[in-house]
Design a protein around this motif. Structure first.
Motif, PDB file in Angstrom:
ATOM      1  N   UNK A   1      46.959  34.546  45.548  1.00  0.00           N
ATOM      2  CA  UNK A   1      48.073  34.140  44.696  1.00  0.00           C
ATOM      3  C   UNK A   1      48.757  32.895  45.256  1.00  0.00           C
ATOM      4  N   UNK A   2      48.953  32.852  46.568  1.00  0.00           N
ATOM      5  CA  UNK A   2      49.580  31.692  47.208  1.00  0.00           C
ATOM      6  C   UNK A   2      48.681  30.462  47.120  1.00  0.00           C
ATOM      7  N   UNK A   3      47.366  30.652  47.315  1.00  0.00           N
ATOM      8  CA  UNK A   3      46.444  29.516  47.330  1.00  0.00           C
ATOM      9  C   UNK A   3      46.343  28.833  45.977  1.00  0.00           C
ATOM     10  N   UNK A   4      46.289  29.619  44.911  1.00  0.00           N
ATOM     11  CA  UNK A   4      46.061  29.026  43.592  1.00  0.00           C
ATOM     12  C   UNK A   4      47.331  28.877  42.771  1.00  0.00           C
ATOM     13  N   UNK A   5      48.468  29.362  43.316  1.00  0.00           N
ATOM     14  CA  UNK A   5      49.739  29.213  42.623  1.00  0.00           C
ATOM     15  C   UNK A   5      49.858  30.045  41.363  1.00  0.00           C
ATOM     16  N   UNK A   6      49.255  31.226  41.367  1.00  0.00           N
ATOM     17  CA  UNK A   6      49.333  32.135  40.223  1.00  0.00           C
ATOM     18  C   UNK A   6      49.950  33.459  40.665  1.00  0.00           C
ATOM     19  N   UNK A   7      50.620  34.134  39.720  1.00  0.00           N
ATOM     20  CA  UNK A   7      51.163  35.451  40.021  1.00  0.00           C
ATOM     21  C   UNK A   7      50.028  36.421  40.314  1.00  0.00           C
ATOM     22  N   UNK A   8      50.319  37.397  41.171  1.00  0.00           N
ATOM     23  CA  UNK A   8      49.299  38.381  41.506  1.00  0.00           C
ATOM     24  C   UNK A   8      48.850  39.148  40.265  1.00  0.00           C
ATOM     25  N   UNK A   9      49.771  39.434  39.358  1.00  0.00           N
ATOM     26  CA  UNK A   9      49.428  40.177  38.140  1.00  0.00           C
ATOM     27  C   UNK A   9      48.446  39.381  37.283  1.00  0.00           C
ATOM     28  N   UNK A  10      48.614  38.053  37.252  1.00  0.00           N
ATOM     29  CA  UNK A  10      47.695  37.202  36.495  1.00  0.00           C
ATOM     30  C   UNK A  10      46.293  37.284  37.080  1.00  0.00           C
ATOM     31  N   UNK A  11      46.204  37.203  38.399  1.00  0.00           N
ATOM     32  CA  UNK A  11      44.909  37.293  39.079  1.00  0.00           C
ATOM     33  C   UNK A  11      44.271  38.647  38.820  1.00  0.00           C
ATOM     34  N   UNK A  12      45.070  39.708  38.910  1.00  0.00           N
ATOM     35  CA  UNK A  12      44.558  41.065  38.681  1.00  0.00           C
ATOM     36  C   UNK A  12      44.005  41.203  37.264  1.00  0.00           C
ATOM     37  N   UNK A  13      44.678  40.591  36.285  1.00  0.00           N
ATOM     38  CA  UNK A  13      44.208  40.664  34.901  1.00  0.00           C
ATOM     39  C   UNK A  13      42.859  39.979  34.728  1.00  0.00           C
ATOM     40  N   UNK A  14      42.671  38.849  35.404  1.00  0.00           N
ATOM     41  CA  UNK A  14      41.372  38.170  35.348  1.00  0.00           C
ATOM     42  C   UNK A  14      40.291  39.012  36.004  1.00  0.00           C
ATOM     43  N   UNK A  15      40.578  39.559  37.185  1.00  0.00           N
ATOM     44  CA  UNK A  15      39.578  40.337  37.915  1.00  0.00           C
ATOM     45  C   UNK A  15      39.141  41.568  37.135  1.00  0.00           C
ATOM     46  N   UNK A  16      40.047  42.158  36.376  1.00  0.00           N
ATOM     47  CA  UNK A  16      39.705  43.344  35.596  1.00  0.00           C
ATOM     48  C   UNK A  16      38.660  43.036  34.522  1.00  0.00           C
ATOM     49  N   UNK A  17      38.606  41.774  34.073  1.00  0.00           N
ATOM     50  CA  UNK A  17      37.628  41.398  33.053  1.00  0.00           C
ATOM     51  C   UNK A  17      36.195  41.604  33.540  1.00  0.00           C
ATOM     52  N   UNK A  18      35.983  41.575  34.846  1.00  0.00           N
ATOM     53  CA  UNK A  18      34.639  41.737  35.405  1.00  0.00           C
ATOM     54  C   UNK A  18      34.137  43.173  35.275  1.00  0.00           C
ATOM     55  N   UNK A  19      35.015  44.087  34.852  1.00  0.00           N
ATOM     56  CA  UNK A  19      34.605  45.473  34.617  1.00  0.00           C
ATOM     57  C   UNK A  19      34.059  45.675  33.206  1.00  0.00           C
ATOM     58  N   UNK A  20      34.210  44.665  32.364  1.00  0.00           N
ATOM     59  CA  UNK A  20      33.695  44.752  31.005  1.00  0.00           C
ATOM     60  C   UNK A  20      32.168  44.750  31.014  1.00  0.00           C
ATOM     61  N   UNK A  21      31.583  45.327  29.971  1.00  0.00           N
ATOM     62  CA  UNK A  21      30.130  45.307  29.837  1.00  0.00           C
ATOM     63  C   UNK A  21      29.641  43.852  29.848  1.00  0.00           C
TER      64      UNK A  21
END
Length: 301
Positions: free
Chosen positions: A160-180
């Motif tokens: 979050x610090x490195x890319x300047x994004x909220x942790x929740x935003x990062x978590x939302x992107x990472x969750x997409x990798x669970x999609x089929x």
């Protein structure tokens, strides 16, 4: 005229430094490294290799042709960034579209910023810069985040610090990798938005994910329509026990009723009289939900 001569002289000086094998600059500690690192130099395209850490894996031929046309008219306005590997050998950190478009035109050189870094630093530079500056699709961004966490060994807080994004935003992107994977491909091809993906991720069963995905494409459901559909499916997912109305119909109708309920994402009721006449009741919770159901019906007609 003097200004032009000075620019050419500077170019000759940098070229001399870069083409002197006896005094090859390999690290920031070497003599004259400060004169090369961060400078803009015309490098041979043949001396540059593609960065294997580049998160973007597909490039539109049409957009590359458009960029090539712009470069033909105006030149490469923004230099690419490379890191020095060894004597007269460089690797892309960012700017692969400009690199590819220049090769498409048959250019021999391209203006480049030179960096000296180890593989770990290069990976971080490439991924962070591309996340911030490139028009990546949601899955490419998610993969970049995941790779930063895995290969650079970062926590979500550090990322979050490195890319300047909220942790929740990062978590939302990472969750997409669970999609089929089929749905992930649909997102990469632009058939689904990130909003659709975030709604679908709430469905744990991949078979049902794919069913809803097909319904989104068929009926052109908006993100809000999809959210309502998924919410109703979750609210009515316990269909293991038939309702009192279902007990009054035969097994074939009962099975069909469940399929209809699944399609509408709502608990559809079936009422049948002694003569065999009946009616289907499709409940809705709001005007938006009514419009969602209406779209589903129109899509079937």
């Amino acid at each position: 005229m003097a200004k032009t001569t000075k620019k050419k002289a500077l170019g000759r000086g940098l070229s001399a430094l870069l083409n002197d094998p006896d005094n090859d600059i390999k690290s920031t500690e070497d003599k004259n490294a400060d004169k090369v690192v961060g400078s803009i130099v015309e490098l041979s395209l043949g001396a540059i290799e593609v960065n294997p850490f580049q998160p973007r894996t597909s490039f539109s031929e049409d957009t590359l042709k458009e960029l090539a046309s712009s470069i033909r008219e105006l030149g490469v306005i923004q230099p690419i960034t490379v890191r020095k590997l060894e004597f007269n050998k460089y690797q892309l950190v960012s700017g692969e579209r400009r690199y590819r478009a220049s090769k498409m035109l048959g250019l021999e050189t391209i203006p480049s910023y030179i960096r000296i870094a180890n593989d770990r630093e290069s990976l971080e530079m490439a991924l962070v810069e591309n996340i911030q500056r490139q028009d990546l699709d949601p899955i490419e961004i998610a993969l970049s985040y995941q790779r930063l966490m895995d290969d650079i060994d970062l926590t979500q807080e550090e990322l979050s610090d490195r890319v300047g994004k909220n942790r929740s935003t990062i978590a939302n992107y990472l969750r997409l990798l669970k999609l089929d994977p089929i749905i992930q491909t649909g997102m990469r091809d632009g058939f689904l938005s990130m909003g659709h993906g975030r709604a679908l991720i709430n469905i744990t069963n991949t078979d049902i994910q794919l069913q809803v995905y097909e319904r989104i494409l068929k009926n052109k459901l908006s993100v809000r329509d999809t959210e309502n559909l998924v919410r109703h499916m979750q609210q009515n997912k316990d269909t293991s026990k038939p309702s009192s109305e279902e007990l009054r119909v035969d097994e074939k109708k009962s099975k069909s009723l469940k399929q209809i309920s699944s399609y509408f994402g709502a608990k559809v009721e079936l009422k049948v009289n002694k003569k065999g006449n009946g009616k289907l009741i499709v409940p809705f919770s709001s005007d938006e939900d009514f419009q969602r159901i209406k779209k589903l019906i129109q899509g079937d007609s």
